[in-house]
Design an enzyme around this catalytic site. Structure first.
Site, PDB file in Angstrom:
ATOM      1  N   TYR A   1      -0.190 -21.394  51.249  1.00  0.00           N
ATOM      2  CA  TYR A   1       0.561 -22.085  50.195  1.00  0.00           C
ATOM      3  C   TYR A   1       0.118 -23.548  50.031  1.00  0.00           C
ATOM      4  CZ  TYR A   1       4.748 -18.938  49.807  1.00  0.00           C
ATOM      5  OH  TYR A   1       5.640 -17.926  49.573  1.00  0.00           O
TER       6      TYR A   1
ATOM      7  N   HIS B   1       8.016 -12.229  21.280  1.00  0.00           N
ATOM      8  CA  HIS B   1       6.638 -12.409  20.846  1.00  0.00           C
ATOM      9  C   HIS B   1       6.470 -13.720  20.097  1.00  0.00           C
ATOM     10  CE1 HIS B   1       2.659 -11.087  19.669  1.00  0.00           C
ATOM     11  NE2 HIS B   1       2.928 -11.403  18.417  1.00  0.00           N
TER      12      HIS B   1
HETATM   13  N1  LIG Z   1       5.695 -23.068  46.966  1.00  0.00           N
HETATM   14  C1  LIG Z   1       6.329 -22.804  48.090  1.00  0.00           C
HETATM   15  O1  LIG Z   1       7.360 -22.146  48.107  1.00  0.00           O
HETATM   16  C2  LIG Z   1       5.786 -23.325  49.382  1.00  0.00           C
HETATM   17  C3  LIG Z   1       4.844 -24.331  49.370  1.00  0.00           C
HETATM   18  C4  LIG Z   1       4.366 -24.800  50.577  1.00  0.00           C
HETATM   19  C5  LIG Z   1       4.834 -24.273  51.761  1.00  0.00           C
HETATM   20  N2  LIG Z   1       5.762 -23.282  51.729  1.00  0.00           N
HETATM   21  C6  LIG Z   1       6.245 -22.675  52.981  1.00  0.00           C
HETATM   22  O2  LIG Z   1       5.742 -23.368  54.089  1.00  0.00           O
HETATM   23  C7  LIG Z   1       4.994 -22.486  54.916  1.00  0.00           C
HETATM   24  C8  LIG Z   1       3.854 -23.223  55.545  1.00  0.00           C
HETATM   25  O3  LIG Z   1       2.817 -23.437  54.593  1.00  0.00           O
HETATM   26  P1  LIG Z   1       1.306 -23.522  55.056  1.00  0.00           P
HETATM   27  O4  LIG Z   1       0.437 -23.528  53.867  1.00  0.00           O
HETATM   28  O5  LIG Z   1       1.198 -24.617  56.056  1.00  0.00           O
HETATM   29  O6  LIG Z   1       1.145 -22.188  55.905  1.00  0.00           O
HETATM   30  P2  LIG Z   1       0.559 -20.762  55.530  1.00  0.00           P
HETATM   31  O7  LIG Z   1       0.903 -19.908  56.670  1.00  0.00           O
HETATM   32  O8  LIG Z   1       0.919 -20.346  54.153  1.00  0.00           O
HETATM   33  O9  LIG Z   1      -1.019 -21.014  55.530  1.00  0.00           O
HETATM   34  C9  LIG Z   1      -1.714 -21.467  56.641  1.00  0.00           C
HETATM   35  C10 LIG Z   1      -3.200 -21.311  56.375  1.00  0.00           C
HETATM   36  O10 LIG Z   1      -3.913 -22.001  57.384  1.00  0.00           O
HETATM   37  C11 LIG Z   1      -4.922 -21.142  57.899  1.00  0.00           C
HETATM   38  N3  LIG Z   1      -5.166 -21.559  59.277  1.00  0.00           N
HETATM   39  C12 LIG Z   1      -4.318 -21.504  60.321  1.00  0.00           C
HETATM   40  N4  LIG Z   1      -4.903 -22.001  61.424  1.00  0.00           N
HETATM   41  C13 LIG Z   1      -6.144 -22.382  61.051  1.00  0.00           C
HETATM   42  C14 LIG Z   1      -7.243 -22.958  61.745  1.00  0.00           C
HETATM   43  N5  LIG Z   1      -7.161 -23.228  63.035  1.00  0.00           N
HETATM   44  N6  LIG Z   1      -8.362 -23.212  61.044  1.00  0.00           N
HETATM   45  C15 LIG Z   1      -8.443 -22.927  59.725  1.00  0.00           C
HETATM   46  N7  LIG Z   1      -7.443 -22.379  59.019  1.00  0.00           N
HETATM   47  C16 LIG Z   1      -6.320 -22.102  59.688  1.00  0.00           C
HETATM   48  C17 LIG Z   1      -4.373 -19.731  57.734  1.00  0.00           C
HETATM   49  O11 LIG Z   1      -5.399 -18.790  57.736  1.00  0.00           O
HETATM   50  C18 LIG Z   1      -3.676 -19.863  56.380  1.00  0.00           C
HETATM   51  O12 LIG Z   1      -4.599 -19.698  55.334  1.00  0.00           O
HETATM   52  C19 LIG Z   1       4.580 -21.354  53.994  1.00  0.00           C
HETATM   53  O13 LIG Z   1       4.354 -20.159  54.704  1.00  0.00           O
HETATM   54  C20 LIG Z   1       5.736 -21.252  53.059  1.00  0.00           C
HETATM   55  O14 LIG Z   1       6.707 -20.396  53.599  1.00  0.00           O
HETATM   56  C21 LIG Z   1       6.243 -22.804  50.563  1.00  0.00           C
END
Ligand SMILES: NC(=O)c1ccc[n+]([C@@H]2O[C@H](COP(=O)([O-])OP(=O)(O)OC[C@H]3O[C@@H](n4cnc5c(N)ncnc54)[C@H](O)[C@@H]3O)[C@@H](O)[C@H]2O)c1
Ligand SMILES: Cc1cc2nc3c(=O)[nH]c(=O)nc-3n(C[C@H](O)[C@H](O)[C@H](O)COP(=O)(O)OP(=O)(O)OC[C@H]3O[C@@H](n4cnc5c(N)ncnc54)[C@H](O)[C@@H]3O)c2cc1C
Length: 449
Positions: free
Chosen positions: A177, A438
């Site tokens: 996200y 529409h």
């Molecule tokens: N629009 C929304 O509602 C919204 C927006 C932002 C966050 N959030 C909430 O906050 C949570 C946290 O967001 P987020 O983006 O931090 O987490 P996320 O879990 O969505 O994404 C984390 C990303 O980091 C990557 N990652 C993890 N460890 C890594 C590493 N060591 N090296 C490289 N990549 C790595 C993962 O593969 C993943 O792609 C979300 O899961 C969501 O629930 C919601």
């Protein structure tokens, strides 16, 4: 023993405030502990300032489109300090509104960090102890930065919200996200963005076709996408920070590097052992469907638990919990299988229910998928290649809708109403029986074949 309060809430973010207000409505004497700004992550370093930046980014895109369509515009460059003043004024108004509502509800707000000294007693970092028969833990989470050499040269979403000027070149690490949202905002606002994703795709848990279309749309916006790319270290370089990656990048020096690599629960330092509580392997506080912990009278909601980390989930669960505890009402647990959510990308991506892959894993051949891929009218008028993709996932002979996935303009606003219909068991025929509006993007949902 006589208690000082009926309820102590640890943490004044989305879940904590919602729980405190609801308990006070039932006449409970409530103390709320919050050492930082009221509103927690969502208000101060999450949903609210993020949406403000997204709106600015959308406007910048609109201004550029307007120029293409014959309007005289200046091209959409943003005066960051001016916009951030507007953004922060909005945030401060929320603080003031909370403060007024808390006073009005008679809630005692203590500006301290709390920790348990017993299952019914919390000590603030000022040394003052208070007790209550009910304690709600709502301490949220914080950004996780992978322990790489030079990681301190990078920042997180918390740092992004402190920037007063835009960087020219930014690397965003992650594919979830926050990575997708910040990469989109920065590119739309004129930065040169590289998105470094360790896996093969964006947004692992979302529908793969939409994630692929979003990657395509991001490439059209000019974002450099690097899949299957591991960041190994950050180094100080002439003119910026160098990302050491496998495989190596053509251009590897950036003004800023942002880690958007997930978040971790704020459970350490809470004295959980004094309450008789333990965290799970992910550092979260385990709760049952009613958000009770294993210790009677101690509850937890929001990002500190294994729940989906979304503000409306923290709010809804906290309210239901207080309805049970102080309202003595039988309230069913929140249906966590049908939580609508939107990624504020450009264009936005909204989703509810099962993806096609999840539905096929669960229902086999009994799955029917309808899709609509199209260019929204404004993009077609402006000759922009950005495309929308909507998908409906249905099951059974009656084709009950179990998933709706929307990538495209307006998806963020369209999804909510359909979420109600899907919760009520809407079928594909019900949608087809509904007269279209529409010309809109939303009509594609009732016209899908
Ligand atoms: N629009 C929304 O509602 C919204 C927006 C932002 C966050 N959030 C909430 O906050 C949570 C946290 O967001 P987020 O983006 O931090 O987490 P996320 O879990 O969505 O994404 C984390 C990303 O980091 C990557 N990652 C993890 N460890 C890594 C590493 N060591 N090296 C490289 N990549 C790595 C993962 O593969 C993943 O792609 C979300 O899961 C969501 O629930 C919601
Ligand atoms: C960049 C970003 C964008 C996001 N965008 C969205 C979005 O668009 N939509 C959405 O639904 N969700 C979004 N989220 C997720 C959302 O912000 C969280 O799910 C939500 O804030 C969780 O609420 P909470 O009450 O669990 O914790 P928080 O809101 O984090 O509140 C926890 C509070 O507890 C306090 N605290 C911590 N420890 C203690 C202690 N020992 N004593 C007292 N107080 C303590 C903290 O200071 C904090 O104020 C976003 C998150 C981020 C990071």
């Amino acid at each position: 023993m006589a208690h000082d309060f009926d309820l102590i809430v640890i943490g004044g973010g989305s879940g904590g405030l919602a729980g405190a207000f609801r308990a006070a409505e039932y006449g409970a004497r409530v103390a709320l502990l919050e050492p930082d700004a009221l509103g927690g992550t969502c208000v101060n370093a999450g949903c609210v300032p993020k949406k403000a930046m997204w709106l600015a980014a959308e406007l910048a895109g609109r201004l550029r489109q307007a120029g293409t369509l014959g309007f005289a515009t200046t091209g959409g460059a943003l005066d960051w300090p001016a916009f951030i003043a507007h953004r922060q004024r909005y945030v401060e108004n929320i603080h003031a509104s909370y403060r007024r509502r808390l006073d009005g509800a008679g809630i005692t707000v203590l500006p301290v960090r709390g920790q348990f000294v017993a299952p019914d007693c919390v000590e603030g970092d000022d040394g003052v102890r208070i007790s209550a028969p009910h304690i709600l833990i709502a301490t949220g989470g914080r950004p996780f930065v992978p322990p790489l050499p030079g990681a301190e040269l990078g920042g997180t979403s918390d740092d992004f919200f402190r920037w007063t000027q835009p960087p020219e070149r930014v690397a965003v690490v992650g594919g979830g996200y926050i990575a997708v949202e910040l990469a989109g905002v920065l590119q739309m606002l004129g930065c040169r963005v590289d998105l470094l994703v360790r896996g093969p795709r964006l947004l692992d848990h979302f529908d793969v076709e939409l994630a692929t279309q979003l990657a395509e749309d991001y490439r059209h916006l000019g974002i450099q996408l690097h899949f299957d790319t591991q960041v190994q270290a950050l180094e100080q370089a002439k003119g910026g920070v160098r990302t050491v990656t496998s495989p190596a990048l053509d251009r590897a020096v950036f003004d800023r590097v942002l880690f958007a690599t997930g978040r971790r629960p704020n459970a350490a330092g809470l004295g959980l052992e004094q309450a008789g509580l333990q965290v799970n392997a992910r550092g979260q506080i385990p709760v049952d469907a009613g958000h009770r912990t294993v210790v009677p009278g101690v509850y937890a909601v929001g990002d500190v638990t294994p729940d989906i980390a979304l503000t409306p989930v923290a709010i809804a669960t906290a309210r239901r919990l207080m309805d049970r505890v102080f309202g003595a009402r039988e309230v069913p647990p929140l249906a966590l299988d049908l939580v609508p959510t939107v990624v504020f990308s450009h264009p936005p991506l909204g989703t509810i229910g099962l993806t096609e892959a999840q539905a096929r894993a669960q229902f086999g051949d009994d799955v029917h998928v309808a899709r609509a891929g199209f260019r929204p009218m404004l993009h077609a008028l402006a000759d922009s290649p950005l495309r929308s993709l909507f998908k409906l996932v249905c099951v059974g002979a009656e084709r009950r809708v179990v998933g709706l996935h929307l990538l495209g303009e307006g998806a963020d606003e369209i999804l909510q109403g359909f979420a109600v219909a899907i919760r009520k068991g809407v079928t594909l025929d019900d949608l087809r029986d509904t007269v279209a509006i529409h010309p809109t993007s939303a009509e594609e949902i009732v016209l899908m074949r």
